[in-house]
Design a protein around this motif. Structure first.
Motif, mmCIF file in Angstrom:
data_model
loop_
_atom_site.group_PDB
_atom_site.id
_atom_site.type_symbol
_atom_site.label_atom_id
_atom_site.label_comp_id
_atom_site.label_asym_id
_atom_site.label_seq_id
_atom_site.Cartn_x
_atom_site.Cartn_y
_atom_site.Cartn_z
ATOM 1 N N MET A 1 0.996 -1.231 0.043
ATOM 2 C CA MET A 1 0.119 0.014 0.001
ATOM 3 C C MET A 1 0.848 1.375 0.104
ATOM 4 N N PRO A 2 0.758 2.378 -0.751
ATOM 5 C CA PRO A 2 1.524 3.403 -0.938
ATOM 6 C C PRO A 2 1.306 4.477 0.415
ATOM 7 N N LEU A 3 2.124 5.409 0.515
ATOM 8 C CA LEU A 3 2.103 6.139 1.692
ATOM 9 C C LEU A 3 0.657 6.962 1.598
ATOM 10 N N ALA A 4 0.303 7.025 2.867
ATOM 11 C CA ALA A 4 -1.237 7.533 3.320
ATOM 12 C C ALA A 4 -0.765 9.077 2.961
ATOM 13 N N VAL A 5 -1.922 9.944 2.896
ATOM 14 C CA VAL A 5 -1.514 11.485 2.684
ATOM 15 C C VAL A 5 -2.822 11.922 3.596
ATOM 16 N N VAL A 6 -2.463 12.572 4.618
ATOM 17 C CA VAL A 6 -3.582 13.210 5.533
ATOM 18 C C VAL A 6 -3.215 14.701 5.592
ATOM 19 N N THR A 7 -4.466 15.516 5.484
ATOM 20 C CA THR A 7 -4.600 17.100 5.537
ATOM 21 C C THR A 7 -5.455 17.543 6.748
ATOM 22 N N ASP A 8 -5.871 18.640 6.755
ATOM 23 C CA ASP A 8 -7.031 19.332 7.595
ATOM 24 C C ASP A 8 -8.187 19.612 7.113
ATOM 25 N N SER A 9 -9.036 20.212 7.524
ATOM 26 C CA SER A 9 -10.243 20.772 6.927
ATOM 27 C C SER A 9 -10.015 22.036 6.246
ATOM 28 N N THR A 10 -9.177 22.795 6.554
ATOM 29 C CA THR A 10 -8.720 24.213 5.695
ATOM 30 C C THR A 10 -8.221 23.974 4.571
ATOM 31 N N ALA A 11 -8.249 22.887 3.929
ATOM 32 C CA ALA A 11 -7.868 22.689 2.616
ATOM 33 C C ALA A 11 -8.985 23.015 1.887
ATOM 34 N N TYR A 12 -10.281 22.828 2.407
ATOM 35 C CA TYR A 12 -11.479 23.166 1.461
ATOM 36 C C TYR A 12 -11.575 22.466 0.219
ATOM 37 N N LEU A 13 -11.012 21.190 0.295
ATOM 38 C CA LEU A 13 -11.290 20.380 -1.043
ATOM 39 C C LEU A 13 -12.480 20.342 -1.514
ATOM 40 N N PRO A 14 -12.943 20.545 -2.754
ATOM 41 C CA PRO A 14 -14.245 20.447 -3.542
ATOM 42 C C PRO A 14 -14.727 18.969 -3.036
ATOM 43 N N GLU A 15 -16.093 18.923 -2.876
ATOM 44 C CA GLU A 15 -16.748 17.727 -2.631
ATOM 45 C C GLU A 15 -16.535 16.600 -3.465
ATOM 46 N N GLY A 16 -15.950 15.400 -2.619
ATOM 47 C CA GLY A 16 -15.503 14.207 -3.447
ATOM 48 C C GLY A 16 -14.254 14.130 -3.626
ATOM 49 N N PHE A 17 -13.579 15.299 -3.825
ATOM 50 C CA PHE A 17 -11.934 15.132 -3.880
ATOM 51 C C PHE A 17 -11.030 14.350 -2.932
ATOM 52 N N ALA A 18 -11.470 14.424 -1.833
ATOM 53 C CA ALA A 18 -10.664 13.698 -0.685
ATOM 54 C C ALA A 18 -10.734 12.291 -0.981
ATOM 55 N N ASP A 19 -11.904 11.800 -1.123
ATOM 56 C CA ASP A 19 -12.396 10.349 -1.182
ATOM 57 C C ASP A 19 -11.634 9.732 -2.702
ATOM 58 N N ARG A 20 -11.978 10.747 -3.722
ATOM 59 C CA ARG A 20 -11.428 10.402 -4.958
ATOM 60 C C ARG A 20 -9.922 9.971 -5.059
ATOM 61 N N HIS A 21 -9.232 10.963 -4.264
ATOM 62 C CA HIS A 21 -7.837 10.950 -4.285
ATOM 63 C C HIS A 21 -7.197 10.393 -3.085
ATOM 64 N N ALA A 22 -8.055 9.470 -2.349
ATOM 65 C CA ALA A 22 -7.541 9.077 -0.904
ATOM 66 C C ALA A 22 -6.665 9.695 -0.061
ATOM 67 N N VAL A 23 -7.243 11.148 0.303
ATOM 68 C CA VAL A 23 -6.744 12.020 1.051
ATOM 69 C C VAL A 23 -7.694 12.027 2.390
ATOM 70 N N ARG A 24 -6.915 11.731 3.367
ATOM 71 C CA ARG A 24 -7.735 11.698 4.880
ATOM 72 C C ARG A 24 -7.676 13.214 5.296
ATOM 73 N N VAL A 25 -8.941 13.641 5.525
ATOM 74 C CA VAL A 25 -9.084 15.110 6.101
ATOM 75 C C VAL A 25 -9.448 15.051 7.611
ATOM 76 N N VAL A 26 -8.703 15.554 8.391
ATOM 77 C CA VAL A 26 -8.822 15.827 10.142
ATOM 78 C C VAL A 26 -9.437 17.157 10.077
ATOM 79 N N PRO A 27 -10.770 17.323 10.762
ATOM 80 C CA PRO A 27 -11.281 18.666 10.997
ATOM 81 C C PRO A 27 -10.671 19.248 12.126
ATOM 82 N N LEU A 28 -10.760 20.733 12.172
ATOM 83 C CA LEU A 28 -10.608 21.414 13.089
ATOM 84 C C LEU A 28 -11.779 21.575 13.925
ATOM 85 N N THR A 29 -11.798 22.039 15.085
ATOM 86 C CA THR A 29 -12.827 22.465 15.940
ATOM 87 C C THR A 29 -13.467 23.865 15.856
#
Length: 282
Positions: A1-29
């Motif tokens: 399995m390749p390296l996993a990529v994580v970012t946070d909710s301030t990236a504001y990726l368009p809907e579906g982009f995170a799932d499509r590109h296998a990016v895990r998003v951690v939300p701020l509070t």
């Protein structure tokens, strides 16, 4: 399995982009008048705009290290060879610090943490470039380099409807906000070395939008680029801006439109428009 990529909710990726590109998003509070929400999960742009319109106090806080630890370990347990965690500028949030502390706990040989020195789709494009490199079998160092290069070369420009939200967030003084309101000044902001700072001022909204387009055209040059438009509670204006960018920057791969959430939107307010220009292609 390749390296996993994580970012946070301030990236504001368009809907579906995170799932499509296998990016895990951690939300701020987000704290809205004493009620805690998760950015982009329990609190969306419409709720944020309504809260700001009602003059409710909106503040944000970083994820704690334990949240990152749980995400990193789940990805590694699922078979990832390692994790690249890329986040908004440490000048804007303590999110990077939480991620760094979590990486030390999980293992710095397994988790790489990057301060993107930017935010919104400047951060988003960095995470997507990293994910594309990882999917292509790149090494950990190469995936990290892809994120760092994309973030460093991205230019981001914003114009706000009013200076009041910047004043509330401590980004400008009360006197400057009052003067700007009296003169109907529309400040053009940009991300400079990790901070959101004023770039110039214009007097009308139409001139501000025209200036955003001109700045984006200059930043794009003649090489291939990716473009994003951000807004908060201004979908029609955002669509118009995206159309102008598509006309003026034909070498782009198409302009994506994404609405801002609480972390950036609380400081800019409803009506904000932004443009992000990232050289190259996914």
């Amino acid at each position: 399995m390749p390296l996993a990529v994580v970012t946070d909710s301030t990236a504001y990726l368009p809907e579906g982009f995170a799932d499509r590109h296998a990016v895990r998003v951690v939300p701020l509070t987000v704290d809205v008048a004493g009620e805690l929400r998760r950015d982009g999960i329990d609190l969306g742009p419409a709720e944020l705009a309504a809260a700001l319109g009602q003059h409710k106090r909106v503040t944000t806080s970083r994820p704690n290290p334990e949240e990152f630890i749980a995400v990193y370990r789940s990805l590694l347990d699922a078979g990832a060879d390692g994790v690249l965690s890329v986040h908004l500028s440490r000048e804007l949030s303590g999110t990077w610090e939480s991620a760094r502390l979590a990486a030390e706990e999980v293992g710095p040989d397994l988790v790489r943490v990057v301060d993107s020195r930017t935010t919104v789709m400047g951060l988003g494009f960095a995470a997507l470039r990293a994910a594309a490199a990882a999917a292509g079998g790149a090494s950990g160092a190469e995936v990290e380099a892809a994120a760092v290069e994309a973030a460093a070369n991205t230019r981001s420009f914003f114009v706000v409807e009013t200076l009041e939200h910047l004043r509330r967030g401590g980004r400008i003084g009360a006197a400057a906000a009052l003067l700007g309101t009296a003169l109907a000044v529309k400040p053009v902001l940009h991300v400079d070395d990790g901070r959101i700072v004023p770039l110039e001022k214009v007097r009308t909204h139409s001139r501000a939008v025209a200036r955003l387009v001109d700045l984006a055209v200059a930043a794009a040059g003649t090489s291939p680029v990716e473009l994003a438009v951000h807004h908060l509670a201004a979908p029609d204006r955002a669509a118009e801006l995206a159309n102008q960018l598509d006309e003026r920057i034909p070498q782009s791969s198409g302009c994506v439109v994404s609405e801002l959430g609480a972390v950036i939107g609380a400081h800019t307010g409803p009506g904000v428009l932004g443009v992000v220009v990232c050289p190259g292609r996914l």
